[in-house]
Scaffold this motif. Structure first.
Motif, PDB file in Angstrom:
ATOM      1  N   GLN A   5      -1.831  -2.709   7.351  1.00  0.00           N
ATOM      2  CA  GLN A   5      -2.075  -2.312   5.708  1.00  0.00           C
ATOM      3  C   GLN A   5      -0.607  -2.152   5.303  1.00  0.00           C
ATOM      4  O   GLN A   5      -0.071  -1.270   5.921  1.00  0.00           O
ATOM      5  CB  GLN A   5      -2.832  -1.188   5.888  1.00  0.00           C
ATOM      6  CG  GLN A   5      -3.142  -0.567   4.315  1.00  0.00           C
ATOM      7  CD  GLN A   5      -4.056   0.521   4.158  1.00  0.00           C
ATOM      8  OE1 GLN A   5      -4.440   1.177   5.243  1.00  0.00           O
ATOM      9  NE2 GLN A   5      -4.527   0.948   3.077  1.00  0.00           N
ATOM     10  N   LEU A   6      -0.319  -2.598   4.238  1.00  0.00           N
ATOM     11  CA  LEU A   6       0.805  -2.615   3.363  1.00  0.00           C
ATOM     12  C   LEU A   6       0.723  -1.369   2.250  1.00  0.00           C
ATOM     13  O   LEU A   6      -0.267  -1.357   1.677  1.00  0.00           O
ATOM     14  CB  LEU A   6       1.252  -3.857   2.852  1.00  0.00           C
ATOM     15  CG  LEU A   6       1.487  -5.154   3.997  1.00  0.00           C
ATOM     16  CD1 LEU A   6       1.546  -6.075   2.881  1.00  0.00           C
ATOM     17  CD2 LEU A   6       2.601  -4.799   4.740  1.00  0.00           C
ATOM     18  N   THR A  13       2.909   6.589 -11.043  1.00  0.00           N
ATOM     19  CA  THR A  13       2.024   7.841 -10.866  1.00  0.00           C
ATOM     20  C   THR A  13       2.445   8.648  -9.731  1.00  0.00           C
ATOM     21  O   THR A  13       2.047   9.624  -9.521  1.00  0.00           O
ATOM     22  CB  THR A  13       0.492   7.236 -10.489  1.00  0.00           C
ATOM     23  OG1 THR A  13       0.789   6.567  -9.189  1.00  0.00           O
ATOM     24  CG2 THR A  13       0.065   6.411 -11.485  1.00  0.00           C
ATOM     25  N   LYS A  14       3.709   8.556  -9.305  1.00  0.00           N
ATOM     26  CA  LYS A  14       4.248   9.231  -8.257  1.00  0.00           C
ATOM     27  C   LYS A  14       3.364   9.782  -7.058  1.00  0.00           C
ATOM     28  O   LYS A  14       3.360  10.567  -6.317  1.00  0.00           O
ATOM     29  CB  LYS A  14       4.694  10.495  -8.873  1.00  0.00           C
ATOM     30  CG  LYS A  14       5.772  10.338  -9.745  1.00  0.00           C
ATOM     31  CD  LYS A  14       6.239  11.650 -10.472  1.00  0.00           C
ATOM     32  CE  LYS A  14       7.478  11.592 -11.377  1.00  0.00           C
ATOM     33  NZ  LYS A  14       7.434  10.745 -12.520  1.00  0.00           N
ATOM     34  N   GLU A  15       2.523   8.465  -6.654  1.00  0.00           N
ATOM     35  CA  GLU A  15       1.822   8.572  -5.502  1.00  0.00           C
ATOM     36  C   GLU A  15       2.335   7.794  -4.178  1.00  0.00           C
ATOM     37  O   GLU A  15       3.003   6.923  -4.311  1.00  0.00           O
ATOM     38  CB  GLU A  15       0.288   7.993  -5.680  1.00  0.00           C
ATOM     39  CG  GLU A  15      -0.547   8.590  -6.646  1.00  0.00           C
ATOM     40  CD  GLU A  15      -1.701   7.684  -6.969  1.00  0.00           C
ATOM     41  OE1 GLU A  15      -2.800   7.980  -5.814  1.00  0.00           O
ATOM     42  OE2 GLU A  15      -1.770   6.842  -7.988  1.00  0.00           O
ATOM     43  N   LYS A  16       2.234   8.504  -3.068  1.00  0.00           N
ATOM     44  CA  LYS A  16       2.756   8.025  -2.034  1.00  0.00           C
ATOM     45  C   LYS A  16       1.636   7.304  -1.062  1.00  0.00           C
ATOM     46  O   LYS A  16       0.448   7.675  -1.265  1.00  0.00           O
ATOM     47  CB  LYS A  16       3.425   9.023  -0.982  1.00  0.00           C
ATOM     48  CG  LYS A  16       4.519   9.695  -1.498  1.00  0.00           C
ATOM     49  CD  LYS A  16       5.215  10.593  -0.668  1.00  0.00           C
ATOM     50  CE  LYS A  16       6.367  11.385  -1.141  1.00  0.00           C
ATOM     51  NZ  LYS A  16       6.796  12.236   0.007  1.00  0.00           N
ATOM     52  N   GLY A  17       1.951   6.343  -0.285  1.00  0.00           N
ATOM     53  CA  GLY A  17       1.070   5.430   0.392  1.00  0.00           C
ATOM     54  C   GLY A  17      -0.050   4.694  -0.166  1.00  0.00           C
ATOM     55  O   GLY A  17      -1.350   4.682   0.314  1.00  0.00           O
ATOM     56  N   VAL A  18       0.175   4.093  -1.387  1.00  0.00           N
ATOM     57  CA  VAL A  18      -0.769   3.368  -2.215  1.00  0.00           C
ATOM     58  C   VAL A  18      -0.895   2.070  -1.438  1.00  0.00           C
ATOM     59  O   VAL A  18      -0.013   1.127  -1.429  1.00  0.00           O
ATOM     60  CB  VAL A  18      -0.242   3.333  -3.579  1.00  0.00           C
ATOM     61  CG1 VAL A  18      -1.402   2.610  -4.329  1.00  0.00           C
ATOM     62  CG2 VAL A  18      -0.078   4.616  -4.137  1.00  0.00           C
ATOM     63  N   PRO A  19      -1.937   1.779  -1.397  1.00  0.00           N
ATOM     64  CA  PRO A  19      -2.221   0.235  -0.605  1.00  0.00           C
ATOM     65  C   PRO A  19      -1.885  -1.112  -1.495  1.00  0.00           C
ATOM     66  O   PRO A  19      -2.255  -0.969  -2.836  1.00  0.00           O
ATOM     67  CB  PRO A  19      -3.745   0.398  -0.365  1.00  0.00           C
ATOM     68  CG  PRO A  19      -4.201   1.447  -0.482  1.00  0.00           C
ATOM     69  CD  PRO A  19      -3.350   2.150  -1.129  1.00  0.00           C
ATOM     70  N   ILE A  20      -1.262  -2.064  -1.015  1.00  0.00           N
ATOM     71  CA  ILE A  20      -0.758  -3.126  -1.998  1.00  0.00           C
ATOM     72  C   ILE A  20      -1.974  -4.085  -2.116  1.00  0.00           C
ATOM     73  O   ILE A  20      -2.431  -4.592  -0.658  1.00  0.00           O
ATOM     74  CB  ILE A  20       0.396  -3.381  -1.476  1.00  0.00           C
ATOM     75  CG1 ILE A  20       1.489  -2.420  -1.548  1.00  0.00           C
ATOM     76  CG2 ILE A  20       0.940  -4.833  -2.273  1.00  0.00           C
ATOM     77  CD1 ILE A  20       2.902  -2.898  -1.057  1.00  0.00           C
ATOM     78  N   GLN A  21      -2.335  -4.642  -2.950  1.00  0.00           N
ATOM     79  CA  GLN A  21      -3.126  -5.689  -2.980  1.00  0.00           C
ATOM     80  C   GLN A  21      -2.695  -6.925  -3.663  1.00  0.00           C
ATOM     81  O   GLN A  21      -1.563  -6.783  -4.212  1.00  0.00           O
ATOM     82  CB  GLN A  21      -4.351  -5.306  -4.049  1.00  0.00           C
ATOM     83  CG  GLN A  21      -5.219  -3.996  -3.730  1.00  0.00           C
ATOM     84  CD  GLN A  21      -6.223  -3.561  -4.920  1.00  0.00           C
ATOM     85  OE1 GLN A  21      -6.470  -4.437  -5.632  1.00  0.00           O
ATOM     86  NE2 GLN A  21      -6.889  -2.653  -4.513  1.00  0.00           N
TER      87      GLN A  21
END
Length: 68
Positions: A5-6, A13-21
């Motif tokens: 999972q990338l 949004t300053k979020e960490k670990g957001v999945p790349i689509q």
């Protein structure tokens, strides 16, 4: 690495670990691998990868190959 999972940091949004689509993996001029895509909400995401993880993501069908 069958479960690849990338993820990336979303600057907006300053979020960490957001999945790349819709990820596309490219090579930089110095030979590093870079994944570019979006988070599904219209925000662009980019992250640098090691060669092993980049090629595993392409082999698993998670990302498209963006060179050659």
């Amino acid at each position: 690495m069958a479960d690849v999972q990338l993820t990336a940091y979303n600057v907006k949004t300053k979020e960490k670990g957001v999945p790349i689509q819709d990820a596309v993996i490219t090579k930089t001029a110095k030979g590093a691998y870079m994944a570019q895509g979006n988070d599904g909400k219209g925000n662009k995401l980019t992250t640098l990868l090691g060669e092993e993880k980049a090629l595993a993501a392409i082999a698993a069908g998670v990302a498209k190959k963006g060179w050659e």
